[in-house]
Write an enzyme that holds these catalytic residues in place. Sequence first.
Site, short mmCIF file in Angstrom:
data_model
loop_
_atom_site.label_atom_id
_atom_site.label_comp_id
_atom_site.label_asym_id
_atom_site.label_seq_id
_atom_site.Cartn_x
_atom_site.Cartn_y
_atom_site.Cartn_z
CG ASP A 281 -2.18 0.88 0.92
OD1 ASP A 281 -2.15 1.66 -0.05
OD2 ASP A 281 -3.16 0.80 1.68
C1 BGC Z 1 -5.02 3.26 0.30
C2 BGC Z 1 -5.23 2.26 -0.81
C3 BGC Z 1 -5.09 2.91 -2.16
C4 BGC Z 1 -3.75 3.59 -2.23
C5 BGC Z 1 -3.47 4.25 -3.58
C6 BGC Z 1 -3.79 4.10 0.09
O1 BGC Z 1 -3.76 5.15 0.99
O2 BGC Z 1 -4.97 2.59 1.54
O3 BGC Z 1 -6.48 1.68 -0.67
O4 BGC Z 1 -5.25 1.97 -3.17
O5 BGC Z 1 -3.69 4.59 -1.23
O6 BGC Z 1 -4.25 5.34 -3.78
#
Ligand code: BGC
Length: 755
Positions: A281
């Site tokens: 993530d």
């Molecule tokens: C989130 C994810 C997301 C990623 C990219 C993160 O902060 O937890 O769910 O896909 O950002 O935007």
Amino acid sequence: MYCKKLLIAFMGLAFFGANAQKRIPQVEQLLEKMTIEEKIGQLNLLTPGGGVATGAVVSENVEAKIKAGEVGGLFGVAGPEKVRVAQELAVNQSRLGIPLLIGSDVIHGYRTVYPIPLGLSSSWDMELVRKAAQMAAKEATADGINWNFSPMVDIARDPRWGRMAEGAGEDPYLGSKIAEAMVKGYQGSDLSAANTMLACVKHFALYGASQAGRDYNTVDMGKIKMFNQYLPPYHAAIDAGAVSVMTSFNDVDGVPATGNKWLLTDLLRDRWGFDGFVVSDYTSLNEMVAHGLGDLQAVSTLALKAGLDMDMVGEGFLTTLKQSLDEGKVTEEDITNACRRVLEAKYISGLFDDPYRYLDTKRPERDILTQEHRELARKLAARSFVLLKNEKGILPIRTNKKIALIGPLAHSRENMLGTWAPTGDLSLAVTILEGLKNVAPNSSIKYTKGANISDDPGFAKRVNVFGPRIAIDERTPEDMLQEAVDVANTSDVIVAVVGEATEMSGESSSRTDISIPESQKKLIRALVETGKPVALVLMSGRPLTIPEEFELPVAILQVWHPGVEAGNAIADVLFGNYNPSGKLTATWPRNVGQIPIYHSVKTTGRPGPKDGTFEKFKTNYLDVPNAPLLPFGYGLSYTTFEYSNLKLNKNEIRQGEGIAAKVTVTNTGNYDGEEVVQLYLRDVVRSITPPRRELKGFHKIPLKKGESKEVTITLAPNDLKFYNSQLEFVSEAGKFEVFVGTNSDAQLSETFTLK
Ligand code: BGC
């Protein structure tokens, strides 16, 4: 030219699933040409910024890094022209010309935004869920995206956690069906087609169990609960062919998911046979430093060794892996394996065959926000609404009534799309005021705001990170309230649109008090005091605590955050053009003290009294009953349904056999409608304590007024199985109880024995 550079003819593409174990010759040939730096470059996922931020950091010098072969993919870039610029940098200016993955968070629609996932799940309509995902894929790919950071399948049983909005609620069985439908919708049957995209199941794993509902918090869970309750939807997404997996921010058994070998290799690859790639993530790799697992080099080594293939934004892989290789901390094989998985995904999506496959400039106009898509969004929204209460049949409203439309969310365009709609366009959303006028142009509708979403400027500031969602009016709360009461007094019926602003739920939007804010509670009380019939239209990204409002003589229609067609869909339901059929996919507690709360609880050794009274030395509370305010699976209709004649086709079965339950459902009310027939199972005696009951089947059926239907729900042998203390998936001989009905408190029951 690109093709000359690669000297590889990528012909005859066919999707063969993420779990195929075969090596792809073209990828192997390419790997042989790559330097170690180029391999590490493929593990690097960056976001250049400029779009809607989805995290706190944006990447620097992206162009130079792409040219240097230091980038495997980008996200936060969209539109065929813009993506082409990036893709050309990679294809024409990096040494090997390897195309980029282009990711995005298409969580509930791309431009045609449909209800937040928690709302969508309330439709219990898997074909519609699949179609929704398919529409999202068509639009996103038209805009150059080839990889979607969805589905989010985290089981969530704590509505304080704002990200509950992004998932399908509390139940592993329903969650698994939805995971499967979404993966199939995004990926279709041919991933190299120009209108399908790679799915990325997230957040692996257990993110929804963050302690105290606080985002990014610690998770502490035993393996039995994990396997039986929290892991099934991820597993279902993998079985459905999801090509990628995103790790979660939390730790699992003390090791952050991003560096957790048990999770990413032993379970995901070895036990489940996953053969796609794993991405972190947003900076979750670097965050392992703050978690307390060492410096950036140490955590990057840990993550690579654990089975992480791609590092989102953190650049930990990019900046440390070469050194770790030189120091013997990782091997070239570790790096090659990760690189291979990323390249295989590119191959599967057809990018090697044509890196500009998703960049047809005619497509956005043709495929995005079409009339057909908007109609589907409206349909999806209406089907996501849950009728929580309908005192004296206030709903549906006849169009010849004088309507007072009141509330801070009644004409608030910026709050219709819901959280995680970074690709949506707020200005296109239809408000409830507009929807009522569209659907009933001859009705008399008077609108006034009546209250602020919250009167607290400090709270508003925190919520308004992406723009004004809570607008505090220049008028005093008293003046607004008085105006509302005056408007209400001249009407036949009041529609009050209240609840949460969009960013009151979602990422980093945990709340400890999940009631309707006091400013709006006052408004509701004042409107009810006028003595006019009141229909509350309740918006939120999570279950709310509404014990007081539920006691009032009102109708309550829960609409979540409905998306771009919000107002039209709400009007369709308020006027009875569509009879609500949604059912809750997460339990609604009476108060925060009951959390975590979910339907498949254990009975314990000292079950509390069934009637909700208190008994000393039993498992119960002094102040509230154990039962929630509204159970999982709950939802009313404008009509009524009766269940009768529950029969099983066998009383006894052997291991490996299934069983079928048949029930008669009759529409006994005055409207045509749809009902979600639900089957729950209790394994009466087994080697580990069974839940009170578990959802094991459902059918959504249409029933005309007066009509009866026989509905059969079949249980497959696997539906009787669970993970035992050795984590083996087994069924055990003994008695089972089957319950069928309209929600998780279904009373009709039958029993059978497994020999
Ligand atoms: C989130 C994810 C997301 C990623 C990219 C993160 O902060 O937890 O769910 O896909 O950002 O935007």
